[in-house]
Structures are given as C-alpha cells and as structure tokens.
Design a protein around this motif. Structure first.
Motif, PDB file in Angstrom:
ATOM      1  N   ALA A 170      24.526  -8.573  74.996  1.00 57.63           N
ATOM      2  CA  ALA A 170      24.368  -7.764  73.787  1.00 57.63           C
ATOM      3  C   ALA A 170      24.744  -8.571  72.560  1.00 57.63           C
ATOM      4  O   ALA A 170      24.111  -8.473  71.510  1.00 57.63           O
ATOM      5  N   ALA A 171      25.788  -9.401  72.683  1.00 60.76           N
ATOM      6  CA  ALA A 171      26.232 -10.195  71.538  1.00 60.76           C
ATOM      7  C   ALA A 171      25.141 -11.157  71.090  1.00 60.76           C
ATOM      8  O   ALA A 171      24.897 -11.336  69.899  1.00 60.76           O
ATOM      9  N   ALA A 172      24.458 -11.779  72.065  1.00 57.35           N
ATOM     10  CA  ALA A 172      23.391 -12.712  71.724  1.00 57.35           C
ATOM     11  C   ALA A 172      22.260 -11.996  71.009  1.00 57.35           C
ATOM     12  O   ALA A 172      21.602 -12.551  70.130  1.00 57.35           O
ATOM     13  N   ALA A 173      22.009 -10.756  71.390  1.00 60.03           N
ATOM     14  CA  ALA A 173      20.943  -9.990  70.760  1.00 60.03           C
ATOM     15  C   ALA A 173      21.377  -9.399  69.434  1.00 60.03           C
ATOM     16  O   ALA A 173      20.556  -8.929  68.664  1.00 60.03           O
ATOM     17  N   GLY A 174      22.671  -9.394  69.159  1.00 65.03           N
ATOM     18  CA  GLY A 174      23.156  -8.865  67.899  1.00 65.03           C
ATOM     19  C   GLY A 174      23.461  -7.391  67.907  1.00 65.03           C
ATOM     20  O   GLY A 174      23.824  -6.838  66.875  1.00 65.03           O
ATOM     21  N   LEU A 175      23.300  -6.749  69.046  1.00 64.22           N
ATOM     22  CA  LEU A 175      23.630  -5.325  69.147  1.00 64.22           C
ATOM     23  C   LEU A 175      25.082  -5.166  69.584  1.00 64.22           C
ATOM     24  O   LEU A 175      25.645  -6.032  70.251  1.00 64.22           O
ATOM     25  N   PRO A 176      25.713  -4.055  69.246  1.00 64.32           N
ATOM     26  CA  PRO A 176      27.092  -3.834  69.681  1.00 64.32           C
ATOM     27  C   PRO A 176      27.201  -3.818  71.201  1.00 64.32           C
ATOM     28  O   PRO A 176      26.254  -3.451  71.913  1.00 64.32           O
ATOM     29  N   ALA A 177      28.346  -4.206  71.711  1.00 64.35           N
ATOM     30  CA  ALA A 177      28.576  -4.184  73.151  1.00 64.35           C
ATOM     31  C   ALA A 177      28.345  -2.775  73.692  1.00 64.35           C
ATOM     32  O   ALA A 177      28.776  -1.784  73.092  1.00 64.35           O
ATOM     33  N   GLY A 178      27.665  -2.708  74.824  1.00 67.95           N
ATOM     34  CA  GLY A 178      27.410  -1.424  75.460  1.00 67.95           C
ATOM     35  C   GLY A 178      26.153  -0.732  74.998  1.00 67.95           C
ATOM     36  O   GLY A 178      25.775   0.304  75.549  1.00 67.95           O
ATOM     37  N   VAL A 179      25.480  -1.264  73.990  1.00 64.18           N
ATOM     38  CA  VAL A 179      24.224  -0.686  73.493  1.00 64.18           C
ATOM     39  C   VAL A 179      23.072  -1.506  74.029  1.00 64.18           C
ATOM     40  O   VAL A 179      23.086  -2.736  73.962  1.00 64.18           O
ATOM     41  N   ALA A 225      23.332   2.023  61.135  1.00 66.49           N
ATOM     42  CA  ALA A 225      23.094   3.194  61.977  1.00 66.49           C
ATOM     43  C   ALA A 225      23.409   2.884  63.434  1.00 66.49           C
ATOM     44  O   ALA A 225      24.011   3.709  64.143  1.00 66.49           O
ATOM     45  N   ILE A 226      23.035   1.693  63.893  1.00 59.73           N
ATOM     46  CA  ILE A 226      23.290   1.321  65.287  1.00 59.73           C
ATOM     47  C   ILE A 226      24.799   1.234  65.548  1.00 59.73           C
ATOM     48  O   ILE A 226      25.297   1.695  66.579  1.00 59.73           O
ATOM     49  N   LYS A 227      25.533   0.662  64.622  1.00 51.06           N
ATOM     50  CA  LYS A 227      26.981   0.540  64.803  1.00 51.06           C
ATOM     51  C   LYS A 227      27.651   1.921  64.823  1.00 51.06           C
ATOM     52  O   LYS A 227      28.590   2.153  65.583  1.00 51.06           O
ATOM     53  N   THR A 228      27.173   2.822  63.982  1.00 47.05           N
ATOM     54  CA  THR A 228      27.721   4.184  63.985  1.00 47.05           C
ATOM     55  C   THR A 228      27.426   4.866  65.315  1.00 47.05           C
ATOM     56  O   THR A 228      28.304   5.510  65.907  1.00 47.05           O
ATOM     57  N   PHE A 229      26.201   4.736  65.788  1.00 52.88           N
ATOM     58  CA  PHE A 229      25.832   5.273  67.101  1.00 52.88           C
ATOM     59  C   PHE A 229      26.719   4.667  68.188  1.00 52.88           C
ATOM     60  O   PHE A 229      27.219   5.376  69.074  1.00 52.88           O
ATOM     61  N   ALA A 230      26.930   3.365  68.144  1.00 53.05           N
ATOM     62  CA  ALA A 230      27.723   2.677  69.169  1.00 53.05           C
ATOM     63  C   ALA A 230      29.157   3.170  69.204  1.00 53.05           C
ATOM     64  O   ALA A 230      29.749   3.321  70.289  1.00 53.05           O
ATOM     65  N   ARG A 231      29.740   3.420  68.032  1.00 50.30           N
ATOM     66  CA  ARG A 231      31.134   3.863  68.004  1.00 50.30           C
ATOM     67  C   ARG A 231      31.314   5.189  68.736  1.00 50.30           C
ATOM     68  O   ARG A 231      32.396   5.467  69.261  1.00 50.30           O
ATOM     69  N   VAL A 232      30.282   5.992  68.814  1.00 49.37           N
ATOM     70  CA  VAL A 232      30.391   7.306  69.438  1.00 49.37           C
ATOM     71  C   VAL A 232      29.976   7.292  70.904  1.00 49.37           C
ATOM     72  O   VAL A 232      30.536   8.027  71.724  1.00 49.37           O
ATOM     73  N   PHE A 233      29.031   6.411  71.274  1.00 48.32           N
ATOM     74  CA  PHE A 233      28.474   6.496  72.630  1.00 48.32           C
ATOM     75  C   PHE A 233      28.643   5.245  73.490  1.00 48.32           C
ATOM     76  O   PHE A 233      28.613   5.348  74.718  1.00 48.32           O
ATOM     77  N   ALA A 234      28.814   4.084  72.920  1.00 50.55           N
ATOM     78  CA  ALA A 234      28.911   2.876  73.736  1.00 50.55           C
ATOM     79  C   ALA A 234      30.180   2.893  74.579  1.00 50.55           C
ATOM     80  O   ALA A 234      31.257   3.256  74.098  1.00 50.55           O
ATOM     81  N   GLY A 235      30.047   2.507  75.828  1.00 46.67           N
ATOM     82  CA  GLY A 235      31.192   2.414  76.715  1.00 46.67           C
ATOM     83  C   GLY A 235      31.655   3.732  77.295  1.00 46.67           C
ATOM     84  O   GLY A 235      32.677   3.781  77.986  1.00 46.67           O
ATOM     85  N   ARG A 236      30.945   4.821  77.059  1.00 46.29           N
ATOM     86  CA  ARG A 236      31.335   6.119  77.609  1.00 46.29           C
ATOM     87  C   ARG A 236      30.880   6.215  79.056  1.00 46.29           C
ATOM     88  O   ARG A 236      29.695   6.078  79.352  1.00 46.29           O
TER      89      ARG A 236
END
Length: 413
Positions: free
Chosen positions: A7-16, A27-38
C-alpha cells in the motif's frame, strides 16, 4: 487491474485496497481512519468524475470473523436503496410509461381507495402522500411485499396528506406497487432490467444477490445488530403509539412490534424480501456508476441511460417545506438534497448508518459509500461521515489540475 508490492508503494494508506487518483488523498485518508485495519467491520468508497472512475477503494472486514472486504463485497445500504428504486421509476418515465404529474391511481387503480385518487406521482415520491405510518402488521407480513403494497393501496391517508413527512419504509412499497402496475414485474426484477444490466454492473441487487452473482453481502455487525438478536420488551413496543407526535411519527414509520427479528443471524430474513426502501445490497463502485448517469446528463460509458430532460426533472426540488419527521431534507423525485448550511451540493439518498449514493451534476461527480456497521457508539460518526467525504471529494473535483492517474495496492481483488 494491476497490483504493487505494498500500500505504501502505491501511496494509499495502510489497510486500504483498490485504486485512487492522488488528488483525492484527503478523502481516502479520512475513509482510512475510520475503516482501515478493522477486523469486525469494513466499507468501500467509489467516485466517478465525468463518467470516469477516479476512486474505488475498500478496507476492513466483511464480517465479525475477519473475512477481508473485497471489490465484490456489497453492503445492505438501508435507505440509500430509495435512490435506486427512484432510478427504476425514472427509467420507466423516460420511456413514456409514467408521467410524474399524473395521479398514481391512473396507473394503479386500487390506489384510489379512501380518498387517494388525486395524489400525484410527484407527491408520492416527495413523501407527501400521507402514508408514512406502517400499516398494522406482523414481522412476517412486513416481509410480504405484495401484501404491503395492497394494504397501502387500500389505506386512508392521515392528516399530513400534502405535507412532507418521511415515508421511511412505506415509500418503497408504494414505488414497487406503482412499478408493478406499470410493468407487471416486481422491483427485484426491475433492479436487474432497469439498473444493473443496462449499467453493466454486478453490484446492485434488491435483497440477497442471486446465485451466480459475484457480489457477496457483508454481514451486519455492531451493537445495534446485537440488540436485534433479542426481543424488544412488549411494554416498550406498546408505548410507541402513546409518544408525543414528534417522536411517534418517525418511530411509527419504521417499527412494528417484533420487527427486530428480521435482522437476526448472519443470514437475516430481511435479505429474502423485496424492501425497495431499505434492503438493496450494493457495492460502492456500482452505486457510484449508477449516480454517474445523473451527473453526466444521462450518459454512461458513452451510451444514453436516461434522457437529459428526465435527468433535469430529477434534479428539481419538489418541496422546500421542512420534513415533519427528519426536519432536514428537501425532497426530489425519490431522492433528497440537504438544506443545511455548508451542506454538499447535489442530491441522492443517505441510508441509516451513513451508506450513501450521491451525485453533483455541477462538478460531474458521483459517489458511492457503503459499510456494514450497525453500532450505537459509531452511529453519530457513521451517519455524518459521508458529509465530510463529500466535502473533500467535491473540493478535489474543483482542482483544475485534476487528472485520472490511478494507483493500485497489493491485495486488490
């Protein structure tokens, strides 16, 4: 779809996982804070701009067992279903089968009973038919959509006839009864023939996706789902009719004693009925693609899906009076906009717990946002999260340098 090593190489937050134009990072970072890693819940967010996909991401889990959310995971979107059902009727109107200004009874003669002969299709779709309260019914009867259609056709409107009051569940059966009168087909089939098939998507279904579909419905999870596994005590349920009207009206539109039973288990009964106001199972990408037609003068993939005049009709607000139940929306023809200060532009339909389909024709943006969480603790955030996401998405869309470069994470399905 290509993949990268992380994910880091692609530039997206971890878990997305998925693809996203970098301009939509906020918007992606806001989404990630709520749903990534759940582990116990998850969700997905998709955005189209001028008919092109610019965001399609997902994160978290599709059930309490930790099954990863994928591109083909769908969620029950509750009242966001109404926007899909309204789109079915728009397709019928586009072919000349339905005139929004005509009386409903012109197409559905049974609806004329008990003083309803003059209620128009526009009044019905803008929640002004005076039929917001659920007819007296058992939970089993609520699952019988043809029975509920018939009861509403025979019902007498209440004293709010002509005034906007959210028909939380009844609007779905009213739309399906009208559609059945026009076509002889139920909404489950019409979701396929008028929405999914013409759009070329396998991510919009009324109720449980059929055998052979790629869409896999996520389990409903969270504290409110846990409460639904129990019966609400009879004295509590019986108290609803005695509440002050301001409280009674919204509750009587969504609850009859025992209704919580249809949400029980990992395979709840609510998925096995046609509830056009509340049990559509959608992927975020499919929902965003449907609304992209409304953002692009009726065109999808370069082909006409709705005529431009019909799309203009859908954009018009039909009543500026504040809803007597929700106190907020301005109603369109089965969709709503938001009159609050700083509310996002456009229209669509938000569902319980926040799943949403939305379009902003001025910017050419459409959005699908879905998740599977029914949580008392999370509900205030979940119900309002889409407003923040829409603000960030529309702000990015105003960037004149926006392009559609995309990137992809590992694990994309």
């Amino acid at each position: 779809m290509t993949t990268s090593s992380s994910a880091a190489a692609a530039g997206l937050p971890a878990g997305v996982h998925g693809t996203a134009d970098p301009r939509f990072d906020s918007a992606i970072k806001t989404f990630a804070r709520v749903f990534a890693g759940r582990r116990g819940n998850g969700g997905a967010l998709a955005v189209y701009r001028h008919g092109e996909p610019v965001v399609d991401v997902w994160a978290g889990a599709a059930d309490a067992h930790g099954t990863p959310w994928t591109a083909d995971t769908g969620a029950m979107v509750f009242s966001a279903s109404k926007g899909v059902s309204a789109t079915v009727l728009a397709r019928l109107a586009d072919r000349g089968l339905l005139d929004y200004s005509a009386p409903v009874a012109e197409y559905w003669p049974e609806f004329a009973a008990n003083g309803k002969a003059r209620i128009t299709v526009t009044e019905l779709l803008s929640h002004r038919a005076g039929l917001s309260a659920l007819p007296a019914a058992t939970p089993g009867e609520v699952l019988d959509h043809e029975l509920m259609e018939a009861r509403l056709a025979a019902a007498k409107p209440d004293d709010l006839l002509g005034a906007p009051i959210y028909h939380a569940l009844t609007i779905g059966w009213l739309m399906s009864g009208l559609a059945r009168a026009l076509t002889g087909r139920d909404m489950t089939r019409l979701y396929r023939s008028e929405v999914a098939d013409p759009l070329g998507v396998d991510g919009i279904h009324l109720g449980r996706p059929p055998a052979g579909s790629r869409t896999r419905p996520a389990h409903l999870v969270g504290s409110l789902k846990t409460l639904a596994e129990r019966s609400i005590p009879a004295p509590v349920a019986a108290a609803v009719p005695r509440l002050p009207r301001l409280l009674r009206a919204p509750l009587s539109s969504i609850y009859v004693p025992g209704l919580e039973s249809i949400f029980r288990g990992d395979d709840p009964a609510i998925l096995d009925t046609a509830l056009p106001a509340g049990n559509a199972v959608c992927t975020a990408a499919a929902l965003a693609k449907m609304y992209s037609a409304l953002a692009c003068d009726g065109y999808v993939d370069g082909r006409p899906y709705l005529s431009t005049p019909t799309v203009r009709e859908l954009e018009r607000i039909r009543t500026y009076r504040i809803d007597h139940s929700l106190l907020v929306p301005f109603w369109h023809l089965g969709y709503h906009s938001l009159p609050a200060a700083r509310a996002p532009r456009g229209y669509g339909h938000v569902g319980a717990f926040g799943s949403t389909g939305w379009t902003d024709p001025r910017s050419g943006i459409s959005v699908g946002f879905v998740h599977n969480r029914m949580s008392l603790t999370w509900s205030p955030l979940d119900q309002t999260l889409v407003v923040a996401l829409l603000h960030l998405i529309l702000r990015a869309a105003r960037d004149p340098a926006l392009d559609i470069r995309q990137r992809t994470t590992a694990g994309a399905a």
